[in-house]
Motif scaffolding. Structure first.
Motif, PDB file in Angstrom:
ATOM      1  N   THR A 181       0.802  -1.227   0.000  1.00  0.00           N
ATOM      2  CA  THR A 181       0.000   0.000   0.000  1.00  0.00           C
ATOM      3  C   THR A 181       0.833   1.274   0.000  1.00  0.00           C
ATOM      4  O   THR A 181       0.381   2.304  -0.499  1.00  0.00           O
ATOM      5  CB  THR A 181      -0.949   0.019   1.212  1.00  0.00           C
ATOM      6  OG1 THR A 181      -0.176  -0.092   2.424  1.00  0.00           O
ATOM      7  CG2 THR A 181      -1.935  -1.141   1.148  1.00  0.00           C
ATOM      8  N   LEU A 200       1.735   2.606  -3.871  1.00  0.00           N
ATOM      9  CA  LEU A 200       0.690   2.614  -4.892  1.00  0.00           C
ATOM     10  C   LEU A 200       0.646   3.881  -5.726  1.00  0.00           C
ATOM     11  O   LEU A 200       0.002   3.906  -6.773  1.00  0.00           O
ATOM     12  CB  LEU A 200      -0.687   2.391  -4.232  1.00  0.00           C
ATOM     13  CG  LEU A 200      -0.894   1.032  -3.563  1.00  0.00           C
ATOM     14  CD1 LEU A 200      -2.291   0.966  -2.950  1.00  0.00           C
ATOM     15  CD2 LEU A 200      -0.685  -0.105  -4.552  1.00  0.00           C
ATOM     16  N   GLY A 201       1.316   4.917  -5.283  1.00  0.00           N
ATOM     17  CA  GLY A 201       1.274   6.179  -6.022  1.00  0.00           C
ATOM     18  C   GLY A 201       1.958   6.080  -7.370  1.00  0.00           C
ATOM     19  O   GLY A 201       2.837   5.246  -7.595  1.00  0.00           O
ATOM     20  N   ILE A 217      -1.988  -5.438  -7.208  1.00  0.00           N
ATOM     21  CA  ILE A 217      -2.173  -4.463  -6.138  1.00  0.00           C
ATOM     22  C   ILE A 217      -2.625  -5.267  -4.928  1.00  0.00           C
ATOM     23  O   ILE A 217      -3.685  -5.891  -4.947  1.00  0.00           O
ATOM     24  CB  ILE A 217      -3.236  -3.403  -6.507  1.00  0.00           C
ATOM     25  CG1 ILE A 217      -2.847  -2.639  -7.781  1.00  0.00           C
ATOM     26  CG2 ILE A 217      -3.443  -2.449  -5.340  1.00  0.00           C
ATOM     27  CD1 ILE A 217      -1.566  -1.842  -7.672  1.00  0.00           C
ATOM     28  N   SER A 242      -5.796   1.060  -1.559  1.00  0.00           N
ATOM     29  CA  SER A 242      -5.175   2.053  -0.692  1.00  0.00           C
ATOM     30  C   SER A 242      -6.058   2.315   0.530  1.00  0.00           C
ATOM     31  O   SER A 242      -7.265   2.550   0.393  1.00  0.00           O
ATOM     32  CB  SER A 242      -4.975   3.358  -1.464  1.00  0.00           C
ATOM     33  OG  SER A 242      -4.380   4.345  -0.649  1.00  0.00           O
ATOM     34  N   ASP A 254      -8.838   4.696   0.648  1.00  0.00           N
ATOM     35  CA  ASP A 254      -8.830   5.140  -0.752  1.00  0.00           C
ATOM     36  C   ASP A 254      -8.005   6.416  -0.940  1.00  0.00           C
ATOM     37  O   ASP A 254      -8.321   7.269  -1.773  1.00  0.00           O
ATOM     38  CB  ASP A 254     -10.255   5.350  -1.272  1.00  0.00           C
ATOM     39  CG  ASP A 254     -11.034   4.051  -1.332  1.00  0.00           C
ATOM     40  OD1 ASP A 254     -10.431   3.020  -1.697  1.00  0.00           O
ATOM     41  OD2 ASP A 254     -12.243   4.057  -1.007  1.00  0.00           O
ATOM     42  N   VAL A 278      -5.085   6.706  -2.228  1.00  0.00           N
ATOM     43  CA  VAL A 278      -4.642   6.687  -3.618  1.00  0.00           C
ATOM     44  C   VAL A 278      -5.772   6.070  -4.425  1.00  0.00           C
ATOM     45  O   VAL A 278      -6.110   4.904  -4.220  1.00  0.00           O
ATOM     46  CB  VAL A 278      -3.341   5.881  -3.802  1.00  0.00           C
ATOM     47  CG1 VAL A 278      -2.914   5.908  -5.274  1.00  0.00           C
ATOM     48  CG2 VAL A 278      -2.240   6.417  -2.910  1.00  0.00           C
ATOM     49  N   CYS A 313      -3.721   3.820  -9.125  1.00  0.00           N
ATOM     50  CA  CYS A 313      -3.006   2.552  -8.898  1.00  0.00           C
ATOM     51  C   CYS A 313      -2.946   1.725 -10.174  1.00  0.00           C
ATOM     52  O   CYS A 313      -1.877   1.205 -10.550  1.00  0.00           O
ATOM     53  CB  CYS A 313      -3.705   1.731  -7.815  1.00  0.00           C
ATOM     54  SG  CYS A 313      -3.832   2.502  -6.204  1.00  0.00           S
ATOM     55  N   HIS A 319     -14.224  -1.370  -5.708  1.00  0.00           N
ATOM     56  CA  HIS A 319     -12.847  -1.189  -6.172  1.00  0.00           C
ATOM     57  C   HIS A 319     -12.623  -1.898  -7.506  1.00  0.00           C
ATOM     58  O   HIS A 319     -11.956  -1.364  -8.399  1.00  0.00           O
ATOM     59  CB  HIS A 319     -11.867  -1.729  -5.125  1.00  0.00           C
ATOM     60  CG  HIS A 319     -11.787  -0.909  -3.888  1.00  0.00           C
ATOM     61  ND1 HIS A 319     -12.148  -1.389  -2.654  1.00  0.00           N
ATOM     62  CD2 HIS A 319     -11.400   0.381  -3.691  1.00  0.00           C
ATOM     63  CE1 HIS A 319     -11.979  -0.448  -1.744  1.00  0.00           C
ATOM     64  NE2 HIS A 319     -11.522   0.641  -2.344  1.00  0.00           N
TER      65      HIS A 319
END
Length: 266
Positions: A67, A70-71, A96, A100, A103, A105, A110, A135
């Motif tokens: 996590t 993830l950016g 993934i 995130s 949320d 991110v 992602c 998601h």
């Protein structure tokens, strides 16, 4: 891309323990190895793979982005670090690991970052893990369902995740079951014991066969050679419709992986 139906999970395995498990698994015939950044064992998995002598083309290696990476500006670099640890130029599948937290991110960011990593050649395929319907819907809107190789979720006789599993399948997305043996709880269940006795199998093999017959991949983990071999042999077990129905009735919503940052489950 075909994901091997039976993989070797490495969650909670560290150091010599994970090296021995992966080495033994590869010797027995496993060709699908599942790891993750947060497992802190990618380097050891890489050592075991390198020492095995199994040709890279015969292996299917999965890792997962944690996590904190993830950016858009972090995911690709973090995956490159994973490749260094694994001693690989490319993994077969990158997921993934969790949405995130809160949320922070967005899923769109992602998934776009993950798709960029694939375009750069760091991974052959991409997918998701622990995504809710909301998601997953966002992921599909971002990259398309056909680009999501699998959704990896907790799935075993005591948590059948039907609403999410049905939604995932309805969009043509493959499912991978983690914790398929419910941390060994399947071994103590009378129904699974009865089905196992009827087939000359173990309750673990029955639980795995039940998932495999639904078209899912499974990634059980073990450090014991006999258990590793037994799990692999589950592919040869064929359950009856009555067996499948009896196991389907065991669902009790018993979720084992539920960290404080988990999303609101369906």
């Amino acid at each position: 891309m075909q994901i091997p139906a039976i993989g070797l999970g490495t969650f909670r395995l560290k150091g010599r323990q994970v090296i021995d498990s992966v080495s033994t698994g590869l010797e027995l015939g496993y060709r699908h190895i599942d790891t993750a950044q947060i497992y802190d064992n990618e380097a050891e998995v890489g050592r075991a793979i390198a020492a095995s002598g199994v040709p890279r083309r015969d292996l299917f290696v999965t890792t997962k982005i944690w996590t904190g990476s993830l950016g858009r500006d972090r995911l690709r670099a973090s995956l490159a670090q994973s490749l260094d640890k694994l001693q690989l130029d490319q993994v077969d599948l990158t997921l993934i690991h969790w949405p995130s937290p809160g949320d922070a991110v967005p899923v769109q960011v992602c998934m776009e970052a993950l798709a960029d990593a694939r375009a750069a050649g760091l991974t052959r395929a991409i997918g998701v893990s622990n995504f809710t319907i909301a998601h997953l819907t966002q992921a599909i809107d971002t990259v398309g369902a056909s680009q999501i190789a699998t959704q990896q979720i907790e799935l075993h006789p005591f948590l059948q995740n039907r609403k999410l599993a049905d939604f995932t399948r309805a969009h043509g997305i493959h499912l991978t079951a983690y914790m398929p043996l419910a941390y060994g709880k399947v071994m103590q269940d009378p129904v699974l014991q009865g089905v196992a006795q009827a087939h000359g199998a173990t309750p673990a093999q029955v639980a795995l066969a039940w998932l495999l017959q639904q078209g899912h991949a499974v990634i059980p983990s073990s450090t014991r050679r006999d258990h590793l071999a037994g799990n692999l042999a589950a592919a040869a077990l064929r359950l009856t419709d009555q067996d499948m129905a009896a196991i389907a009735a065991l669902d009790r919503g018993e979720r084992l992986a539920n960290p404080d940052f988990a999303p609101q489950w369906d």
